[in-house]
Design an enzyme around this catalytic site. Structure first.
Site, PDB file in Angstrom:
ATOM      1  N   CYS A  87       0.841  -1.192   0.000  1.00 23.08           N
ATOM      2  CA  CYS A  87       0.000   0.000   0.000  1.00 23.08           C
ATOM      3  C   CYS A  87       0.880   1.248   0.000  1.00 23.08           C
ATOM      4  O   CYS A  87       1.820   1.348   0.782  1.00 23.08           O
ATOM      5  CB  CYS A  87      -0.892  -0.041   1.231  1.00 23.08           C
ATOM      6  SG  CYS A  87      -1.726   1.497   1.586  1.00 23.08           S
ATOM      7  N   GLU A  88       0.561   2.196  -0.855  1.00 19.88           N
ATOM      8  CA  GLU A  88       1.378   3.403  -0.929  1.00 19.88           C
ATOM      9  C   GLU A  88       1.171   4.327   0.270  1.00 19.88           C
ATOM     10  O   GLU A  88       1.980   5.217   0.504  1.00 19.88           O
ATOM     11  CB  GLU A  88       1.097   4.161  -2.226  1.00 19.88           C
ATOM     12  CG  GLU A  88      -0.278   4.755  -2.337  1.00 19.88           C
ATOM     13  CD  GLU A  88      -0.507   5.463  -3.669  1.00 19.88           C
ATOM     14  OE1 GLU A  88      -1.322   6.396  -3.691  1.00 19.88           O
ATOM     15  OE2 GLU A  88       0.118   5.088  -4.680  1.00 19.88           O
ATOM     16  N   HIS A  89       0.107   4.125   1.041  1.00 17.81           N
ATOM     17  CA  HIS A  89      -0.153   5.007   2.182  1.00 17.81           C
ATOM     18  C   HIS A  89       0.722   4.682   3.394  1.00 17.81           C
ATOM     19  O   HIS A  89       1.186   5.592   4.085  1.00 17.81           O
ATOM     20  CB  HIS A  89      -1.631   4.934   2.592  1.00 17.81           C
ATOM     21  CG  HIS A  89      -2.543   5.457   1.541  1.00 17.81           C
ATOM     22  ND1 HIS A  89      -3.822   4.997   1.369  1.00 17.81           N
ATOM     23  CD2 HIS A  89      -2.357   6.403   0.584  1.00 17.81           C
ATOM     24  CE1 HIS A  89      -4.404   5.639   0.360  1.00 17.81           C
ATOM     25  NE2 HIS A  89      -3.527   6.482  -0.136  1.00 17.81           N
ATOM     26  N   HIS A  90       0.914   3.401   3.675  1.00 15.79           N
ATOM     27  CA  HIS A  90       1.712   2.993   4.837  1.00 15.79           C
ATOM     28  C   HIS A  90       2.896   2.105   4.459  1.00 15.79           C
ATOM     29  O   HIS A  90       3.618   1.651   5.337  1.00 15.79           O
ATOM     30  CB  HIS A  90       0.845   2.228   5.856  1.00 15.79           C
ATOM     31  CG  HIS A  90      -0.254   3.039   6.452  1.00 15.79           C
ATOM     32  ND1 HIS A  90      -1.536   3.031   5.954  1.00 15.79           N
ATOM     33  CD2 HIS A  90      -0.266   3.901   7.498  1.00 15.79           C
ATOM     34  CE1 HIS A  90      -2.299   3.845   6.674  1.00 15.79           C
ATOM     35  NE2 HIS A  90      -1.553   4.383   7.618  1.00 15.79           N
ATOM     36  N   GLN A 129      -5.192  -0.895  -4.165  1.00 17.60           N
ATOM     37  CA  GLN A 129      -5.806  -2.076  -4.769  1.00 17.60           C
ATOM     38  C   GLN A 129      -6.609  -1.688  -6.011  1.00 17.60           C
ATOM     39  O   GLN A 129      -6.561  -2.373  -7.027  1.00 17.60           O
ATOM     40  CB  GLN A 129      -6.697  -2.796  -3.754  1.00 17.60           C
ATOM     41  CG  GLN A 129      -7.346  -4.046  -4.325  1.00 17.60           C
ATOM     42  CD  GLN A 129      -8.018  -4.898  -3.272  1.00 17.60           C
ATOM     43  OE1 GLN A 129      -7.531  -5.020  -2.155  1.00 17.60           O
ATOM     44  NE2 GLN A 129      -9.147  -5.484  -3.625  1.00 17.60           N
ATOM     45  N   HIS A 157      -5.351  -6.380   3.858  1.00 18.87           N
ATOM     46  CA  HIS A 157      -4.446  -5.235   3.943  1.00 18.87           C
ATOM     47  C   HIS A 157      -3.902  -5.152   5.366  1.00 18.87           C
ATOM     48  O   HIS A 157      -4.675  -4.967   6.301  1.00 18.87           O
ATOM     49  CB  HIS A 157      -5.190  -3.943   3.607  1.00 18.87           C
ATOM     50  CG  HIS A 157      -5.614  -3.845   2.175  1.00 18.87           C
ATOM     51  ND1 HIS A 157      -5.180  -2.841   1.342  1.00 18.87           N
ATOM     52  CD2 HIS A 157      -6.416  -4.629   1.410  1.00 18.87           C
ATOM     53  CE1 HIS A 157      -5.703  -3.008   0.136  1.00 18.87           C
ATOM     54  NE2 HIS A 157      -6.466  -4.083   0.156  1.00 18.87           N
ATOM     55  N   CYS A 159      -2.404  -2.815   6.691  1.00 20.43           N
ATOM     56  CA  CYS A 159      -2.651  -1.507   7.305  1.00 20.43           C
ATOM     57  C   CYS A 159      -3.987  -1.503   8.047  1.00 20.43           C
ATOM     58  O   CYS A 159      -4.221  -0.634   8.893  1.00 20.43           O
ATOM     59  CB  CYS A 159      -2.600  -0.390   6.259  1.00 20.43           C
ATOM     60  SG  CYS A 159      -3.754  -0.573   4.899  1.00 20.43           S
TER      61      CYS A 159
END
Length: 197
Positions: A87-90, A129, A157, A159
Site C-alpha cells: 500500500c502506498e499510504h503505509h 488495490q 491489507h 494496514c
C-alpha cells in the site's frame, strides 16, 4: 531490457537511518546486513516500478492468432492469480491477494502465463488495490488488442489487520470493468456464471 530505476545504495542508507531512529544499532551483529537485504528485497518486490504499463504490455504480448480472427464473444478467464503488493499510504503489505482477469479476445489470445505475469508486475509497485485493477486492465487492453477486460481483486491489507483498527478478517474486494463487461448485461452475466458467482 531492465532499466532498474531503483537506487539500492540510497535504500541501504535510509534503512540504516530508520534502524537508528528506532533506537537500535545498525552495526550490531543481527542488523549489519539488514540494509543490504532490505534493498535487495525492495528491488524484487517493487520490480514493476521499473516499467510503464506500455512497457509491461510489450513484454507480455506474445499471442496466438489461429482460430481467433473472427469477431466473437468468447470469454477467457484466469482465476485466483496469487499476488501481493504494498500500500502506498503505509508501505504495508497487501496479502492473500487473489486476482481474476477476464477478456474477450479480439483476433488473438494471450498465452495464459502472460496474464499471470501482467497481474504480478502491476502489483509489484507501491499501489492502491483499485489502481492495481486499473493497471492490469490497461496492460491487458494494450497487450491483447481487446477493450473488453475485467479484473477482480480480493485481498487483506495489513494496514487494517496489523495496525490501526486491527480487523484481522476484513477483506477488500474491487472490480474494474471495461468495454462490454461494463456495458453489456448479458456478457456480465456470462462472466459471473463462468467465475462461479
Amino acid at each position: 531490457m531492465v532499466k532498474d530505476k531503483i537506487d539500492y545504495a540510497a535504500i541501504e542508507e535510509h534503512i540504516r537511518g530508520i534502524l537508528t531512529a528506532l533506537g537500535d544499532d545498525p552495526d550490531r551483529e543481527g542488523l549489519k546486513e539488514t540494509p543490504g537485504r532490505v534493498a535487495k528485497m525492495y528491488g524484487e518486490v517493487f520490480d514493476g516500478m521499473n516499467y510503464t504499463n506500455e512497457e509491461i504490455a510489450h513484454m507480455f504480448d506474445k499471442s496466438f492468432e489461429d482460430g481467433f480472427t473472427e469477431k466473437r464473444n468468447d470469454i477467457v478467464v484466469v482465476k485466483d492469480i496469487e499476488a501481493f503488493s504494498y500500500c502506498e499510504h503505509h508501505m504495508a503489505l497487501m496479502y492473500d491477494m487473489k486476482i481474476t482477469v477476464a477478456y474477450i479476445p479480439n483476433g488473438k489470445v494471450l498465452g495464459l502465463s502472460k496474464i499471470a505475469r501482467i497481474a504480478d508486475m502491476a502489483a509489484k509497485r507501491l499501489q492502491l488495490q483499485e489502481r492495481i485493477g486499473a493497471d492490469i486492465a490497461e496492460i491487458m487492453q494494450l497487450a491483447s488488442g481487446s477493450q473488453d477486460v475485467a479484473v477482480f481483486i480480493e485481498a487483506n491489507h495489513s494496514c487494517m489487520t496489523a495496525r490501526g483498527i486491527k480487523k484481522t478478517s476484513a477483506k477488500t474486494v474491487s472490480s474494474t470493468l471495461c468495454g462490454k463487461f461494463e456495458t453489456d448485461t448479458a456478457i456480465q452475466n456470462r462472466l459471473f456464471m463462468q467465475m462461479g458467482r
